[in-house]
Design an enzyme around this catalytic site. Structure first.
Site, PDB file in Angstrom:
ATOM      1  N   CYS A  77       0.802  -1.329   0.137  1.00 50.36           N
ATOM      2  CA  CYS A  77      -0.048   0.100   0.030  1.00 50.36           C
ATOM      3  C   CYS A  77       0.853   1.089  -0.041  1.00 50.36           C
ATOM      4  O   CYS A  77       1.725   1.473   0.841  1.00 50.36           O
ATOM      5  CB  CYS A  77      -0.960   0.059   1.479  1.00 50.36           C
ATOM      6  SG  CYS A  77      -1.892   1.439   1.426  1.00 50.36           S
ATOM      7  N   CYS A  86      -4.194  -0.565   8.793  1.00 47.60           N
ATOM      8  CA  CYS A  86      -3.454  -1.778   8.962  1.00 47.60           C
ATOM      9  C   CYS A  86      -2.110  -1.675   9.880  1.00 47.60           C
ATOM     10  O   CYS A  86      -1.569  -0.456   9.815  1.00 47.60           O
ATOM     11  CB  CYS A  86      -2.954  -2.203   7.604  1.00 47.60           C
ATOM     12  SG  CYS A  86      -4.260  -2.460   6.294  1.00 47.60           S
ATOM     13  N   CYS A 164      -7.975   1.660  -1.220  1.00 46.24           N
ATOM     14  CA  CYS A 164      -7.632   0.600  -0.198  1.00 46.24           C
ATOM     15  C   CYS A 164      -7.517  -0.831  -0.562  1.00 46.24           C
ATOM     16  O   CYS A 164      -8.797  -1.288  -0.815  1.00 46.24           O
ATOM     17  CB  CYS A 164      -8.664   0.848   1.180  1.00 46.24           C
ATOM     18  SG  CYS A 164      -8.031  -0.212   2.491  1.00 46.24           S
ATOM     19  N   GLN A 288     -20.770  -9.113   9.510  1.00 39.33           N
ATOM     20  CA  GLN A 288     -19.351  -9.312   9.422  1.00 39.33           C
ATOM     21  C   GLN A 288     -18.759  -8.712   8.262  1.00 39.33           C
ATOM     22  O   GLN A 288     -19.206  -8.984   7.299  1.00 39.33           O
ATOM     23  CB  GLN A 288     -18.878 -10.973   9.514  1.00 39.33           C
ATOM     24  CG  GLN A 288     -19.456 -11.509  11.001  1.00 39.33           C
ATOM     25  CD  GLN A 288     -18.443 -11.277  12.132  1.00 39.33           C
ATOM     26  OE1 GLN A 288     -17.284 -10.551  11.774  1.00 39.33           O
ATOM     27  NE2 GLN A 288     -18.485 -12.195  13.064  1.00 39.33           N
ATOM     28  N   TYR A 317     -25.639 -12.965  22.550  1.00 43.68           N
ATOM     29  CA  TYR A 317     -25.177 -11.989  21.649  1.00 43.68           C
ATOM     30  C   TYR A 317     -25.167 -12.264  20.141  1.00 43.68           C
ATOM     31  O   TYR A 317     -24.358 -12.358  19.457  1.00 43.68           O
ATOM     32  CB  TYR A 317     -23.597 -11.627  21.829  1.00 43.68           C
ATOM     33  CG  TYR A 317     -23.195 -11.628  23.301  1.00 43.68           C
ATOM     34  CD1 TYR A 317     -23.215 -10.465  23.978  1.00 43.68           C
ATOM     35  CD2 TYR A 317     -22.789 -12.590  24.112  1.00 43.68           C
ATOM     36  CE1 TYR A 317     -22.729  -9.930  25.501  1.00 43.68           C
ATOM     37  CE2 TYR A 317     -22.114 -12.353  25.428  1.00 43.68           C
ATOM     38  CZ  TYR A 317     -22.375 -11.356  25.889  1.00 43.68           C
ATOM     39  OH  TYR A 317     -22.123 -11.199  27.335  1.00 43.68           O
ATOM     40  N   GLU A 338     -30.083 -10.459  21.954  1.00 42.95           N
ATOM     41  CA  GLU A 338     -29.313  -9.379  21.535  1.00 42.95           C
ATOM     42  C   GLU A 338     -29.765  -8.024  22.240  1.00 42.95           C
ATOM     43  O   GLU A 338     -30.936  -7.682  22.141  1.00 42.95           O
ATOM     44  CB  GLU A 338     -29.224  -9.390  20.014  1.00 42.95           C
ATOM     45  CG  GLU A 338     -28.599  -8.074  19.495  1.00 42.95           C
ATOM     46  CD  GLU A 338     -27.224  -8.017  19.783  1.00 42.95           C
ATOM     47  OE1 GLU A 338     -26.898  -6.956  20.246  1.00 42.95           O
ATOM     48  OE2 GLU A 338     -26.326  -8.856  19.594  1.00 42.95           O
ATOM     49  N   ASP A 386     -20.888 -15.027  21.711  1.00 44.29           N
ATOM     50  CA  ASP A 386     -19.775 -14.474  20.474  1.00 44.29           C
ATOM     51  C   ASP A 386     -20.095 -13.013  20.956  1.00 44.29           C
ATOM     52  O   ASP A 386     -20.681 -11.893  20.415  1.00 44.29           O
ATOM     53  CB  ASP A 386     -20.613 -14.431  19.203  1.00 44.29           C
ATOM     54  CG  ASP A 386     -19.538 -13.696  18.219  1.00 44.29           C
ATOM     55  OD1 ASP A 386     -18.610 -13.218  18.594  1.00 44.29           O
ATOM     56  OD2 ASP A 386     -20.279 -13.723  16.962  1.00 44.29           O
ATOM     57  N   CYS A 413     -13.469 -12.133  19.539  1.00 39.97           N
ATOM     58  CA  CYS A 413     -12.874 -11.309  18.743  1.00 39.97           C
ATOM     59  C   CYS A 413     -11.828 -10.718  19.596  1.00 39.97           C
ATOM     60  O   CYS A 413     -10.853  -9.595  18.950  1.00 39.97           O
ATOM     61  CB  CYS A 413     -13.531 -10.180  18.217  1.00 39.97           C
ATOM     62  SG  CYS A 413     -14.627  -9.375  19.347  1.00 39.97           S
TER      63      CYS A 413
END
Length: 456
Positions: A77, A86, A164, A288, A317, A338, A386, A413
């Site tokens: 990049c 990034c 990008c 996602q 979740y 949720e 999650d 995550c």
């Protein structure tokens, strides 16, 4: 540590880089004192200048790289050194996967005290570029010119971004078209210091499988100047366009979207697939950003759940029902919870869209709703969590221990909060069978993982 072994402006002739932090800085130790250094990789040695010290750690800058890692590469990049999107493009993909796998193992041992559990090699992508289906780009002024891009590392200065290489090409194309139109009509970007101006963010979503495109213009004001002209420009130029929305966020905040969304043209939803399951995605839906790897992650969660068709499953979740609907294909009944009301509206719509009648969704905090279900006699054979980055609420972990599902499938995550919560569940009567990391965000330090726990 009573004394700090280095001080600001010291030169250290040779340091060895042991590891990377969560934001991609290298870690070197000087007599046990951690020094965080940008643009180095594990296994490298460098001459370093100390630029800042605190009681617990310091920061350094590379003056000379003495020995380079075999995983070092030239970042593809052109704005990588400025942009904060990034963190590890200077590392080849094999090195990225190794580094992420080591990170998951290390936090399991350090935080979770989990020694003998298999942490499998990270499941990566065949092509780790152009994977993001959603661009959220801040708009501003720089040297009198309208710019749109990501924030520079550690600042709120926008780096103008012509393209990008982790975004879907269509997202790049649409962001540029919106920029051109804003310039053409003289529409003012938002100034966060003065809390003035009009356009704050441009959001573009592209369906990975369907190619359907949604554009959302986020503004400070309820009035969007040259609205008709903007819509006309996009409708004539964007192939696959299905929806143009206007979101109003008048608050002084870092949160991107406001409460009110108006549809300027087309539909409220675009559609996409993960595997065979179809999803309706609205402007504020959480969906996602890497559908290809989401399928890999959910397939692993499904494998760990080991469903035979007779199980009652709870999905804490649940978002817009992504994991719930994967589970519903194999389970007797699925309950999803949720906290975001719009997500539950979307989840119910997605269940209907796919013809699932064995799924129920409820709005509220998982830590309140699941205990209430338990009191009503709803007991899960398999519980799937999650959670957000902060991990599971303590009250929810207590409920899991009381409810005693045979299996817990934990999708995470954030490996650090995963390790912390696994430790709690292990003390509460579960053992961790295995952990599978999945690379959802190549070129960044983020890594997801799914863990299988079974009741002792």
């Amino acid at each position: 540590m009573s004394t700090i072994p280095v001080k600001k402006n010291d030169y250290i002739e040779e340091v060895y880089i042991e590891d990377l932090t969560h934001d991609g800085n290298g870690v070197a130790k000087i007599d046990g004192y951690p020094l965080f250094i940008p643009d180095v990789l594990p296994g490298e040695t460098a001459k370093v200048k100390v630029v800042k010290t605190t009681k617990k750690f310091g920061f350094g800058r590379v003056m000379d790289r003495l020995e380079e890692s075999p995983h070092r590469q030239e970042p593809p990049c052109p704005i990588y050194s400025e942009c904060g999107g990034c963190q590890i493009q200077h590392m080849d993909y094999e090195g990225q996967l190794k580094s992420k796998g080591k990170h998951v193992k290390d936090v399991m041992e350090r935080i979770g005290k989990i020694q003998d559990v298999p942490v499998h090699p990270v499941l990566g992508m065949d092509d780790p570029w152009r994977y993001r289906n959603k661009a959220q780009v801040p708009v501003g002024m720089r040297q009198g010119e309208l710019v749109a891009g990501f924030f520079a590392k550690g600042s709120h200065e926008i780096v103008d971004m012509p393209y990008c290489i982790i975004q879907h090409k269509k997202n790049d194309e649409v962001v540029q078209l919106v920029k051109d139109s804003l310039k053409k009509y003289g529409i003012q970007p938002y100034d966060e210091e003065k809390h003035q101006g009009v356009v704050r963010h441009v959001m573009v979503r592209t369906g990975h499988k369907t190619g359907e495109v949604m554009v959302v213009l986020v503004t400070k004001s309820a009035k969007l100047p040259f609205k008709e002209q903007l819509v006309e420009d996009l409708v004539h130029q964007v192939e696959g366009l299905k929806s143009i929305a206007h979101n109003i966020n008048s608050k002084r905040t870092n949160v991107i979207m406001g409460e009110e969304t108006r549809i300027l043209w087309g539909e409220r939803y675009i559609y996409d697939y993960i595997g065979d399951v179809r999803f309706a995605i609205s402007p504020r839906s959480f969906y996602q950003v890497n559908p290809e790897q989401t399928k890999v992650l959910y397939d692993k969660a499904l494998e760990f759940a080991g469903l035979t068709g007779n199980e009652t499953v709870i999905d804490a979740y649940c978002g817009i029902g992504t994991i719930s609907l994967f589970l519903a294909e194999r389970a007797k009944h699925v309950y999803g919870v949720e906290i975001v009301p719009e997500a539950i509206v979307d989840a119910k719509r997605n269940a209907e869209l796919n013809g699932f009648t064995n799924v129920e969704f409820e709005v509220g905090p998982a830590e309140d709703v699941i205990p209430a279900w338990y009191d009503r006699g709803i007991k899960a054979d398999v519980l799937v969590v999650d959670p957000p980055r902060k991990g599971c609420d303590e009250k929810l972990l207590d409920t899991i221990e009381k409810m005693k599902p045979e299996k817990v499938v934990y999708v995470s995550c954030n490996p650090a909060t995963l390790a912390r919560d696994l430790k709690v569940l292990q003390e509460g009567g579960y053992y961790t069978v295995e952990i599978q990391p999945v690379d959802m965000f190549p070129q960044t330090m983020h890594v997801e993982a799914v863990a299988l726990l079974v009741r002792k």
